[in-house]
Design a protein around this motif. Structure first.
Motif: not given
Length: 539
Positions: A227-255
């Motif tokens: 439905i979304l494709g790999e790049h679209e999933i990565e665009a709206w949901n980015v993965l970070f790492k703080w030391h050993n903790t993975e952090i999921s970041v959801d983004t929503m564009p808006a006006i």
């Protein structure tokens, strides 16, 4: 992405035999051990406290102890300083990434990054590893204040038209309409390489997401990628790492649009958008603005729908929830714990019920009374499949923020699942009511006055109706699906609430095997823990 770090308490008690008690206790200890292995953030550090000569009537009741234990359990497992660092670094890094992605485009400009969601409102459970942001965009080639709002395809949605002939239309428009699907498509073309970035902010760094390790079943993962494709999933949901903790970041564009634009729309349509003036004032509590997000309807796989935009008041919700007192904040966390991690229902359902409750809550509040009132709201709304939006009239939360396991279901399965949830939640409400009147101690040798010990909470949660989506439900659905499908085929309906109204009398009349199976399980657990008998509703 939803965090699924809770235990799956789905083992069966032994059927019979003289070793029932020993086996049950062993199984409980095993599942606790497995749970702790799966969930490194979940640890109890409960001091064993013995009562002195305290009268039983002075002790907390079963609900009090369970409530306090849950509050201890769900506390974020990082210090306040670390949590603040993660929060600030996450905001800084997601802004840096989007600015980099949009630096060379000719359409979009990042105006503001607004933190929303559970971390910002204070209802996050267990770990500071999931963040949500609204990414407020401006269009470079025309001003947003020239946009005119028109009626959308359903309540809570609007079409955006540009009626100024002097303004040039870009590729995001279709027939003078700023189309949500075209907007997303052109924005995605700028963001599709976001997943390949490797930006940093302090101790926080961006990492590549492994789409094969998202905690999803293979079929679900395949469908999501299709439905979304790999790049679209990565665009709206980015993965970070703080030391050993993975952090999921959801983004929503808006006006961003103004209250004036909304009120002009109300005047043209001739009827109010909001429940009343009080709810309108609350909706615009943040800078007298609200937001439109490109979440238009999608009719089917080959039709992008009408291109509507959804009216969103997430920053206003955050502002209201942050101002709640500790009692209400804890009630929200407690119920979110039960419904998100066990019932797998959307946390937005709990949030909506909490927002409704605080409208009328008196000064004589307590964890017990507020929890029971909010749970009663949820029970009634589930039974009707209608949860009003906190601000907008005629908008059903269940119509567009369904639980994940309902989105892809047929009308027949959706009707059955709603009936099942309704029955289990009502039984949960009854059981918690009884917990406020009982004072149960599972183990007399390790009693704590304020909270349950680890073994005690295991027994309590095993006893509570917390698993409505057990394997028994699938078996039962196979058993009744044809008859329910035939019943629905004879009716006319257009919304999920209408489907529920039509099917409720029929489904209410059926003997419900999942409930009966659960009651049998409760009776077996009472053999092991006779103290729990006082919580049973049907003995």
């Amino acid at each position: 992405m939803m965090n699924t770090r809770t235990a799956n308490w789905d083992i069966q008690l032994p059927q019979n035999g003289i070793y029932m008690t020993c086996l049950c206790n062993t199984l409980i200890l095993i599942r606790i051990y497995v749970y702790k292995l799966q969930n490194s953030s979940f640890f109890f550090s409960i001091q064993k406290t013995h009562f002195l000569d305290t009268d039983m009537s002075d002790r907390p009741n079963t609900f009090d102890k369970y409530f306090r234990t849950v509050m201890k359990e769900v506390k974020i497992n990082a210090s306040d300083n670390d949590t603040d660092e993660i929060r600030h670094s996450t905001t800084d890094l997601i802004r840096k990434i989007w600015n980099k992605a949009l630096s060379k485009n000719e359409k979009f400009e990042l105006s503001e990054v607004i933190p929303v969601g559970s971390m910002e409102e204070g209802s996050r459970l267990f770990s500071a590893d999931e963040f949500d942001f609204m990414m407020i965009l401006k269009m470079k080639d025309f001003p947003i204040d020239k946009i005119v709002l028109k009626e959308g395809c359903r309540p809570g949605f609007v079409r955006l038209l540009l009626e100024d002939p002097d303004v040039r239309l870009n590729e995001c428009f279709k027939n003078d309409q700023l189309n949500s699907w075209e907007f997303r498509k052109h924005l995605l073309s700028q963001l599709q390489k976001v997943g390949d970035f490797s930006e940093k902010s302090g101790n926080l760094r961006q990492i590549k997401r492994d789409l094969t390790d998202m905690g999803l079943r293979k079929q679900v993962q395949h469908a999501l990628l299709k439905i979304l494709g790999e790049h679209e999933i990565e665009a709206w949901n980015v993965l970070f790492k703080w030391h050993n903790t993975e952090i999921s970041v959801d983004t929503m564009p808006a006006i961003e649009i103004t209250r004036e634009q909304i009120e002009l729309f109300e005047g043209v349509r001739g009827s109010p958008l909001f429940h009343d003036d009080k709810h309108k004032d609350r909706a615009f509590v943040v800078n007298q603005t609200c937001y439109l997000v490109p979440k238009g309807c999608q009719k089917d796989d080959d039709d992008e729908g009408c291109g509507c935009w959804m009216i969103d008041f997430a920053p206003a919700e955050v502002a209201i929830l942050k101002k709640m007192d500790k009692i209400h904040k804890d009630c929200q966390k407690f119920l979110k714990y039960l419904f998100k991690y066990y019932h797998k229902l959307p946390s937005y359902m709990v949030k909506s019920a909490v927002l409704k409750h605080i409208d009328k809550c008196t000064d004589h509040r307590s964890e017990q009374s507020c929890t029971l009132d909010i749970l009663d709201v949820i029970s009634k709304r589930l039974d009707d499949a209608y949860m009003p939006d906190p601000f907008l009239r005629n908008l059903n939360v269940f119509g567009w923020k369904e639980a994940g396991h309902l989105r892809s279901q047929s009308p027949t399965d959706t009707a059955i699942i709603f009936e099942n949830h309704s029955r289990f939640v009502y039984l949960l409400l009854q059981t918690i009511c009884k917990m406020t009147k009982e004072n149960i101690t599972i183990d007399e040798h390790c009693v704590s006055q304020d909270i349950f010990e680890l073994r005690e909470i295991s027994a309590i949660e095993y006893f509570l109706p917390l698993d409505p989506l057990s394997p028994q439900l699938d078996i039962f659905m196979d058993k009744i699906r044809s008859a329910v499908q035939e019943f629905i085929a004879q009716k006319k309906w257009s919304t999920i609430a209408e489907l529920r109204i039509l099917t409720k009398p029929y489904l209410n009349g059926l003997k419900w095997d999942p409930i009966e199976d659960f009651k049998k399980l409760q009776l077996k657990s009472v053999v092991v823990y006779p103290q729990l008998k006082g919580l049973i509703q049907y003995v």
